[in-house]
Design a protein around this motif. Structure first.
Motif, PDB file in Angstrom:
ATOM      1  N   SER A  66       0.456  -1.060  -0.329  1.00 47.40           N
ATOM      2  CA  SER A  66       0.009   0.352   0.032  1.00 47.40           C
ATOM      3  C   SER A  66       0.850   1.244   0.229  1.00 47.40           C
ATOM      4  O   SER A  66       1.861   1.059   0.882  1.00 47.40           O
ATOM      5  CB  SER A  66      -1.194   0.273   1.418  1.00 47.40           C
ATOM      6  OG  SER A  66       0.170   0.037   2.410  1.00 47.40           O
ATOM      7  N   TYR A  71       1.305   6.003  -6.677  1.00 52.71           N
ATOM      8  CA  TYR A  71       2.304   5.156  -6.916  1.00 52.71           C
ATOM      9  C   TYR A  71       3.630   5.455  -7.389  1.00 52.71           C
ATOM     10  O   TYR A  71       3.264   6.676  -8.202  1.00 52.71           O
ATOM     11  CB  TYR A  71       1.480   4.591  -7.780  1.00 52.71           C
ATOM     12  CG  TYR A  71       2.509   3.832  -9.213  1.00 52.71           C
ATOM     13  CD1 TYR A  71       3.193   2.284  -8.383  1.00 52.71           C
ATOM     14  CD2 TYR A  71       3.052   4.191 -10.114  1.00 52.71           C
ATOM     15  CE1 TYR A  71       3.781   1.504  -9.196  1.00 52.71           C
ATOM     16  CE2 TYR A  71       3.294   3.133 -11.257  1.00 52.71           C
ATOM     17  CZ  TYR A  71       3.747   1.891 -10.288  1.00 52.71           C
ATOM     18  OH  TYR A  71       4.744   0.734 -11.523  1.00 52.71           O
ATOM     19  N   GLU A 124      -3.873   3.659  -1.398  1.00 49.68           N
ATOM     20  CA  GLU A 124      -3.883   3.061  -3.148  1.00 49.68           C
ATOM     21  C   GLU A 124      -3.015   1.450  -2.252  1.00 49.68           C
ATOM     22  O   GLU A 124      -2.504   1.732  -1.698  1.00 49.68           O
ATOM     23  CB  GLU A 124      -2.825   3.124  -4.197  1.00 49.68           C
ATOM     24  CG  GLU A 124      -3.287   4.855  -4.446  1.00 49.68           C
ATOM     25  CD  GLU A 124      -4.393   5.219  -5.175  1.00 49.68           C
ATOM     26  OE1 GLU A 124      -4.921   4.042  -5.676  1.00 49.68           O
ATOM     27  OE2 GLU A 124      -5.088   5.961  -5.118  1.00 49.68           O
ATOM     28  N   LYS A 125      -3.806   0.074  -3.086  1.00 43.85           N
ATOM     29  CA  LYS A 125      -3.626  -0.715  -3.099  1.00 43.85           C
ATOM     30  C   LYS A 125      -3.027  -1.899  -3.938  1.00 43.85           C
ATOM     31  O   LYS A 125      -3.426  -1.594  -5.194  1.00 43.85           O
ATOM     32  CB  LYS A 125      -4.500  -1.524  -2.232  1.00 43.85           C
ATOM     33  CG  LYS A 125      -4.666  -1.884  -0.860  1.00 43.85           C
ATOM     34  CD  LYS A 125      -5.851  -0.018  -0.667  1.00 43.85           C
ATOM     35  CE  LYS A 125      -6.132  -0.288   1.222  1.00 43.85           C
ATOM     36  NZ  LYS A 125      -6.788   0.546   1.505  1.00 43.85           N
ATOM     37  N   GLY A 126      -2.069  -2.537  -3.995  1.00 41.72           N
ATOM     38  CA  GLY A 126      -1.971  -3.044  -5.396  1.00 41.72           C
ATOM     39  C   GLY A 126      -0.762  -4.743  -4.600  1.00 41.72           C
ATOM     40  O   GLY A 126      -0.227  -4.813  -3.464  1.00 41.72           O
ATOM     41  N   LYS A 156      -7.567  -2.034 -10.593  1.00 35.26           N
ATOM     42  CA  LYS A 156      -7.924  -0.898 -11.709  1.00 35.26           C
ATOM     43  C   LYS A 156      -6.938  -0.935 -12.463  1.00 35.26           C
ATOM     44  O   LYS A 156      -7.208  -0.524 -13.588  1.00 35.26           O
ATOM     45  CB  LYS A 156      -6.912   0.217 -10.136  1.00 35.26           C
ATOM     46  CG  LYS A 156      -7.263   1.145 -10.288  1.00 35.26           C
ATOM     47  CD  LYS A 156      -7.009   2.381  -9.117  1.00 35.26           C
ATOM     48  CE  LYS A 156      -6.437   3.440  -9.586  1.00 35.26           C
ATOM     49  NZ  LYS A 156      -5.598   4.462  -8.791  1.00 35.26           N
ATOM     50  N   GLU A 184       0.515  -1.947 -13.769  1.00 32.18           N
ATOM     51  CA  GLU A 184       1.734  -0.873 -13.939  1.00 32.18           C
ATOM     52  C   GLU A 184       2.992  -1.866 -14.271  1.00 32.18           C
ATOM     53  O   GLU A 184       3.868  -2.668 -13.569  1.00 32.18           O
ATOM     54  CB  GLU A 184       1.988  -0.192 -12.364  1.00 32.18           C
ATOM     55  CG  GLU A 184       0.118   0.557 -12.286  1.00 32.18           C
ATOM     56  CD  GLU A 184      -0.066   1.565 -13.440  1.00 32.18           C
ATOM     57  OE1 GLU A 184       1.377   1.878 -14.055  1.00 32.18           O
ATOM     58  OE2 GLU A 184      -1.217   2.482 -13.477  1.00 32.18           O
ATOM     59  N   ILE A 198       3.364  -4.525 -11.506  1.00 32.13           N
ATOM     60  CA  ILE A 198       2.407  -4.898 -10.473  1.00 32.13           C
ATOM     61  C   ILE A 198       0.513  -4.462 -10.660  1.00 32.13           C
ATOM     62  O   ILE A 198       0.257  -3.508 -11.516  1.00 32.13           O
ATOM     63  CB  ILE A 198       2.567  -2.764  -8.958  1.00 32.13           C
ATOM     64  CG1 ILE A 198       1.457  -2.981  -7.153  1.00 32.13           C
ATOM     65  CG2 ILE A 198       2.284  -1.986  -9.683  1.00 32.13           C
ATOM     66  CD1 ILE A 198       2.069  -2.311  -6.891  1.00 32.13           C
ATOM     67  N   THR A 225      -2.829  -3.137  -9.379  1.00 31.93           N
ATOM     68  CA  THR A 225      -3.420  -2.220  -8.552  1.00 31.93           C
ATOM     69  C   THR A 225      -5.076  -2.183  -7.876  1.00 31.93           C
ATOM     70  O   THR A 225      -5.818  -2.245  -9.665  1.00 31.93           O
ATOM     71  CB  THR A 225      -3.201  -0.912  -8.999  1.00 31.93           C
ATOM     72  OG1 THR A 225      -3.812  -0.230 -10.024  1.00 31.93           O
ATOM     73  CG2 THR A 225      -1.347  -0.091  -9.095  1.00 31.93           C
ATOM     74  N   LYS A 244      -8.376   2.568  -3.468  1.00 29.14           N
ATOM     75  CA  LYS A 244      -8.179   2.732  -2.249  1.00 29.14           C
ATOM     76  C   LYS A 244      -9.270   2.362  -0.679  1.00 29.14           C
ATOM     77  O   LYS A 244      -8.853   2.206  -0.488  1.00 29.14           O
ATOM     78  CB  LYS A 244      -7.544   4.185  -1.839  1.00 29.14           C
ATOM     79  CG  LYS A 244      -8.860   5.710  -1.924  1.00 29.14           C
ATOM     80  CD  LYS A 244      -8.107   6.686  -1.372  1.00 29.14           C
ATOM     81  CE  LYS A 244      -6.445   6.821  -2.374  1.00 29.14           C
ATOM     82  NZ  LYS A 244      -6.405   8.421  -1.600  1.00 29.14           N
TER      83      LYS A 244
END
Length: 754
Positions: free
Chosen positions: A103, A107, A162-164, A220, A223, A231, A233, A236
């Protein structure tokens, strides 16, 4: 204070500072899975050793990795405080699909390389079928479980950043380097991916891993940066995220099929419960009754390890990877009337030492598993023309030496495990024992057949040291090779006899006496000999290797499990042999019968001078040799000490001296504690189990034929007064497989003095 008491105090101190609930486990009488301590020996780990979120022989072994590089000292190593990923594959020479949730406030592609997190054992819970850790850097609680081919993750986020999830798609991962990693978006909840394990010294070809990923929250973005890692994503406001990762070694389509077949829904807790239930069924074939709760826990941990390491590589539909030819292909296992595979196909480390370990444990309690492995080895023979001694990635590795699968396969036949083509089995084994067969190859000798010295053995009766043709692989240790070949020839002779192949029986029986050709009467030890018949000079029986494979001359002198009386005669008689071996045990006992608590320490030239080593395979039969020399009291004395000093600890710092080769040492600990052993690996007709000093007061075994076998220990002391079976006193301190397999009650009547 006795060493095992000191060890116990250290264990209790260690357990108190972890999240393992000892009291809860001790109270459980019906669930052996709660007795298992997964952190045993975790401080001395290797890539395939540690496991938590996995099923028996599961393709997926999902757990945290604190060290990413190297086969030894990698994977989950207890005393490293940083988690570098959650990998799904911890197999013999294969790895793959390492992920870690993250998190962040905003980014930055730098997180693709700098994403590791510290963690604390205080907030960790490692169980059979489940592992929980908290990632301190991100305030994320990560929970892991699995089915056989699917890893299941549940992440709970402690912030609104943000989550990933970072996918490691290149670089070092355990025993091999990863290359050609990719992720493909299928829909907003689904990914396909693949990566390739580069060749290793042991596994000579690329090996492709396919995976299918499902999320319970919409993706989402994906990346990419300058790194090969990627990653995935998520929004959030996601507080909890679940992810399923299915593995296949044949295709993305089969990975997806594995996922939909094994975990179609999103009930994480149910999969944890299912995993524990499956393990309970396996571990519950033995029920221990005893007052020593610590030793009960250690026993079930040993048993658990006896069913670990060797991994399934076939899909739910029977597809499997075949890399034995010039080009890789997808094979297909035979199906039953319901369209399901008749057995699984396996990845496996060597069977070197299995004759004294899994042969006995699996042959008595897990004949169903044993039969699968026999069929799997025959698939390799059908595909590549060789019965392997340790296959990885659908291919041969030529790990270790000799034809170590021969005793394993012969023992299966002699114990009535025969659901396969026996003539094909014999054909493959005989081929291995002839010129250009697998015996001709040294360790990891992929392209030649000279390092094993088999032609010299056949022509001259021994393998010279050094081998005059040169170096072609590892473990070209002539004295040990001679001893191994002689024993393995004897086991093949027993199968030839059972199948009525008299000429072959005579040939291999004669070759089985070749062990005597490397016995030096003047020094009293097995000793390397040159091609010219000259004994090695200088010679030190306690020098590590230099003619002996992962051992020294003192240890390997006793590697004659098929002919102990003949060995004793060479030494000058039973009395001389007993005195010699007992002196070795008295010295080894000062070091708890191991050269240290890790494999690296075992290879240290000074530590390796130990005269008997229960931290590696070559001399793990020696305590039972006294039975065959007329001194069963010494077998009982030393097995009782080994049980407590070597296999009695329960902490991350100790367990198997760092050399638990995929269930071999766990199985050894189990059978010694039961008080049984098979000196020749159970390869004679109607194999016998000889007795040592049993540890537990009552052991109840559920045999696969529906019968119940009970071991009872009556009286105090470590010495056997007499043994009875079903009310009848036995004349000898051994019993046959056929008798035990019919069930009943075996009573050890014990006494305090010999």
């Amino acid at each position: 204070m006795k060493p095992y008491i000191l060890c116990l105090l250290a264990v209790l101190s260690c357990l108190a500072c972890t999240s393992q609930n000892v009291d809860k486990a001790v109270e459980s009488e019906t669930d052996p899975v709660e007795q298992v301590y997964p952190l045993l020996d975790a401080a001395n780990s290797r890539w395939f050793f540690f496991a938590s979120a996995c099923r028996p022989f599961g393709m997926v072994t999902l757990n945290p990795d604190t060290q990413n590089e190297g086969a030894w000292g990698s994977g989950y190593k207890y005393n490293t405080d940083t988690i570098k990923g959650f990998s799904h594959i911890h197999g013999w020479q294969i790895s793959g699909v390492s992920v870690l949730p993250v998190s962040y406030a905003s980014y930055d592609e730098g997180i693709l390389d700098d994403y590791f997190s510290s963690f604390s054992h205080d907030k960790e819970d490692a169980q059979v079928g489940y592992h929980k850790v908290e990632l301190d850097r991100y305030n994320i609680k990560a929970e892991l479980t699995s089915s056989t081919r699917v890893g299941f993750h549940r992440y709970t986020f402690g912030n609104q950043n943000e989550k990933g999830i970072v996918f490691k798609l290149s670089g070092a991962l355990g025993p091999s380097d990863i290359k050609d990693g990719s992720l493909t978006l299928i829909d907003e909840y689904t990914l396909h991916g693949q990566m390739t394990n580069e060749p290793t010294r042991r596994r000579p070809k690329d090996f492709v891993v396919y995976f299918n990923v499902k999320f319970d929250q919409p993706i989402k973005s994906i990346e990419k940066g300058s790194s090969d890692n990627q990653i995935v994503t998520f929004e959030k406001d996601v507080d909890q995220l679940q992810m399923k990762v299915a593995i296949s070694y044949t295709s993305n389509e089969n990975a997806a099929l594995n996922l939909e077949t094994e975990i179609p829904d999103w009930d994480f807790d149910q999969i944890v419960a299912d995993s524990k239930s499956e393990w309970n069924q396996m571990l519950g074939r033995i029920k221990i009754t005893d007052e020593d709760e610590t030793q009960k826990r250690r026993f079930y941990t040993d048993l658990w390890h006896g069913l670990q390491g060797r991994r399934i590589i076939s899909d739910v539909n029977g597809a499997y990877p075949d890399y034995t030819g010039e080009e890789p292909r997808i094979g297909k296992l035979p199906l039953d009337e319901n369209g399901k595979p008749k057995f699984n196909h396996y990845n496996s480390d060597s069977f070197w030492g299995a004759q004294w370990t899994i042969n006995t444990l699996w042959g008595l309690l897990y004949p169903d598993i044993y039969n699968e492995f026999v069929n799997s080895l025959l698939v390799y023979y059908k595909d590549g023309g060789i019965i392997p001694r340790g296959p990885s990635g659908g291919n041969y590795t030529y790990v270790m030496t000799g034809s170590s699968a021969t005793p394993f396969l012969v023992s299966a036949y002699q114990k009535g495990i025969r659901d396969y083509d026996v003539e094909t089995l014999y054909e493959g084994l005989k081929k291995n024992h002839l010129s250009k067969g697998i015996m001709s190859k040294a360790g990891y000798e992929h392209k030649t057949s000279l390092g094993g010295g088999l032609d010299h053995y056949i022509e001259n009766g021994y393998v010279p040291y050094p081998i005059p043709e040169g170096n072609f692989g590892y473990h070209q240790d002539g004295a040990s090779l001679t001893l191994e070949y002689a024993y393995q020839d004897w086991t093949l002779a027993q199968l030839a006899k059972a199948l009525g192949k008299t000429e072959d029986y005579n040939i291999f029986s004669e070759r089985a006496q070749n062990y005597a050709n490397v016995y030096d009467a003047e020094s009293g030890w097995m000793r390397p000999k040159s091609i010219d018949g000259v004994w090695k000079e200088p010679f030190d029986p306690y020098q590590y290797e230099n003619g002996f494979n992962e051992s020294n001359g003192a240890q390997s002198t006793w590697f004659v499990g098929h002919d102990i009386p003949g060995l004793a005669k060479l030494m000058g008689g039973n009395e001389v042999a007993v005195k010699k071996l007992n002196a070795q045990f008295e010295e080894a006992a000062k070091l708890d019968f191991t050269p240290g608590n890790s494999h690296e320490r075992g290879e240290d030239p000074t530590r390796a001078r130990i005269p008997i080593n229960y931290g590696n395979q070559p001399s793990i039969q020696t305590a039972f040799i006294f039975n065959q020399l007329g001194r069963p009291d010494l077998t009982q004395l030393w097995t009782s000490k080994i049980t407590k000093q070597t296999f009695g600890g329960l902490s991350p710092e100790t367990g198997y001296s760092g050399d638990e080769d995929q269930g071999l040492m766990g199985s050894l600990a189990v059978i010694i504690k039961l008080g049984i052993f098979q000196m020749n690996g159970g390869t004679e007709a109607n194999p016998i189990y000889e007795f040592g000093s049993p540890l537990f007061s009552n052991v109840e075994m559920a045999l696969q034929n529906g019968k119940t076998l009970t071991f009872e220990k009556k009286g105090n002391g470590i010495y056997i007064d007499h043994v009875s079976f079903n009310g009848k006193k036995l004349d000898n301190l051994h019993i046959s497989h056929d008798e035990l397999n019919q069930g009943g009650v075996l009573i050890f009547n014990m006494k305090e003095t010999p």
